[in-house]
Motif scaffolding. Structure first.
Motif, short mmCIF file in Angstrom:
data_model
loop_
_atom_site.label_atom_id
_atom_site.label_comp_id
_atom_site.label_asym_id
_atom_site.label_seq_id
_atom_site.Cartn_x
_atom_site.Cartn_y
_atom_site.Cartn_z
N LYS A 1 -0.17 13.27 9.81
CA LYS A 1 0.80 12.28 9.37
C LYS A 1 0.11 11.10 8.67
N ARG A 2 0.80 10.51 7.69
CA ARG A 2 0.25 9.34 7.00
C ARG A 2 0.62 8.03 7.70
N ALA B 1 2.36 -0.01 13.92
CA ALA B 1 2.13 0.91 12.80
C ALA B 1 0.65 1.28 12.79
N SER B 2 0.37 2.58 12.85
CA SER B 2 -1.00 3.09 12.84
C SER B 2 -1.22 3.88 11.56
N VAL C 1 0.87 -1.18 0.00
CA VAL C 1 0.00 0.00 0.00
C VAL C 1 0.90 1.23 0.00
N THR C 2 0.61 2.17 -0.88
CA THR C 2 1.43 3.38 -0.97
C THR C 2 0.61 4.66 -0.80
N GLN D 1 8.72 5.05 22.25
CA GLN D 1 9.10 5.98 21.19
C GLN D 1 7.93 6.12 20.21
N HIS D 2 7.68 7.35 19.80
CA HIS D 2 6.64 7.66 18.81
C HIS D 2 7.31 8.47 17.72
N VAL D 3 7.41 7.88 16.53
CA VAL D 3 8.10 8.54 15.42
C VAL D 3 7.22 8.50 14.18
N HIS D 4 7.62 9.26 13.18
CA HIS D 4 6.87 9.31 11.93
C HIS D 4 7.82 8.90 10.79
N PRO D 5 7.71 7.66 10.35
CA PRO D 5 8.64 7.12 9.36
C PRO D 5 8.44 7.73 7.98
#
Length: 309
Positions: A121-122, A164-165, A112-113, A136-140
């Motif tokens: 955030k996506r 992953a949300s 899925v892209t 840890q909460h990051v945005h890849p």
């Protein structure tokens, strides 16, 4: 009953509960620049940079309540409704920064892209050790082929849950919120940290976060967190992820995931001292809460344990 009708029914019940339940207090979600100084945060934590992206595209009927972004499930599976979280990473190094790489595949088994925005955030990514430390909460970032890379700070030895949300923006699952997870092992001598006892307040970076209320398992509750500094109400909270604070909770024992959504409307560049959340913690027991809030361009993380009956 179809899944769409079930989701609609849950939202209606949750909204009703949020209106009628007593205002409680809660805190959670984030990472300060020096996470090692926080109880339960001594295994690494990474600040997420402020975002200037547009607001979340879908909001509920209640002012400030992101009811259309209430993820179902507890996040303890790598698959749901033919969507799957895949990764070749089964171990990560200890004591240094590392990237966790993963892909989300859809019902057609293809990556899925196209993802919808959720709180600017996506993709929201969370790492937490099995004893509920090291949050840890990051945005890849995503490559063109759909491979995500989540930058993680130093990890202590032990078993880690990687969550992953996300919300697909196309396909069968369009508009549905998912939380999927896998586990990785960080080699070394793992020492389990005891979970701090339930408390109504905690301190971080000179701020005191106070929590009130007595939530019940499986019931929707409006929760409120109050933040003070040197005994004075804090009113300079800066918008972070389209809100004044971001809250996440994990269940003791199985590390089940719950994302508690903000209901305080962002009305300007400064907010506080009271922050409201919509919470629906599915099971009883102890939950470790992580509250992220930002002042002066710095992200702070408050952590405390909440007992749910």
């Amino acid at each position: 009953m179809t899944s769409s009708r079930l989701i609609a029914r849950r939202r209606a019940i949750a909204a009703a509960g949020a209106v009628t339940a007593l205002a409680l207090t809660l805190a959670a979600c984030g990472s300060s620049d020096d996470s090692s100084s926080m109880p339960g945060m001594d295994h690494g934590g990474k600040s997420s940079a402020p975002s200037s992206s547009s607001a979340s595209p879908s909001m509920g009927d209640m002012p400030g309540m992101a009811m259309d972004h209430m993820a179902s499930g507890n996040g303890l599976s790598d698959s749901q409704d033919a969507y799957r979280l895949t990764s070749k990473d089964t171990t990560l190094p200890s004591g240094k920064q590392a990237a966790y790489r993963f892909t989300v595949t859809g019902p057609d088994d293809k990556p899925v892209t196209d993802f919808a925005l959720d709180q600017t955030k996506r993709m929201h990514f969370y790492a937490i050790r099995s004893d509920l430390t090291g949050f840890q909460h990051v945005h890849p970032t995503m490559a063109a082929d759909g491979t995500w890379s989540a930058p993680l700070s130093s990890l202590a030895p032990g078993s880690w849950h990687m969550f992953a949300s996300f919300t697909p923006n196309t396909g069968k699952g369009k508009g549905t919120d998912f939380v999927l997870s896998r586990t990785v092992t960080v080699p070394g001598d793992a020492v389990k940290a005891p979970l701090p006892a339930p408390a109504t307040s905690t301190q971080v970076d000179g701020y005191t976060v106070t929590v009130k209320g007595d939530p019940m398992a499986g019931m929707a509750h409006p929760l409120t967190a109050s933040i003070v500094e040197d005994g004075k109400p804090v009113t300079d909270l800066e918008p972070y992820l389209d809100t004044y604070a971001h809250l996440t909770a994990f269940h003791e024992g199985d590390a089940a995931f719950a994302h508690l959504h903000p209901t305080t409307e962002v009305t300007g560049d400064h907010g506080g001292p009271d922050l409201s959340f919509h919470a629906e913690l599915p099971t009883s027991g102890n939950w470790r809460l992580f509250l992220q809030f930002q002042t002066g361009g710095k992200l702070h993380t408050a952590a405390l344990t909440l007992r749910v009956g």
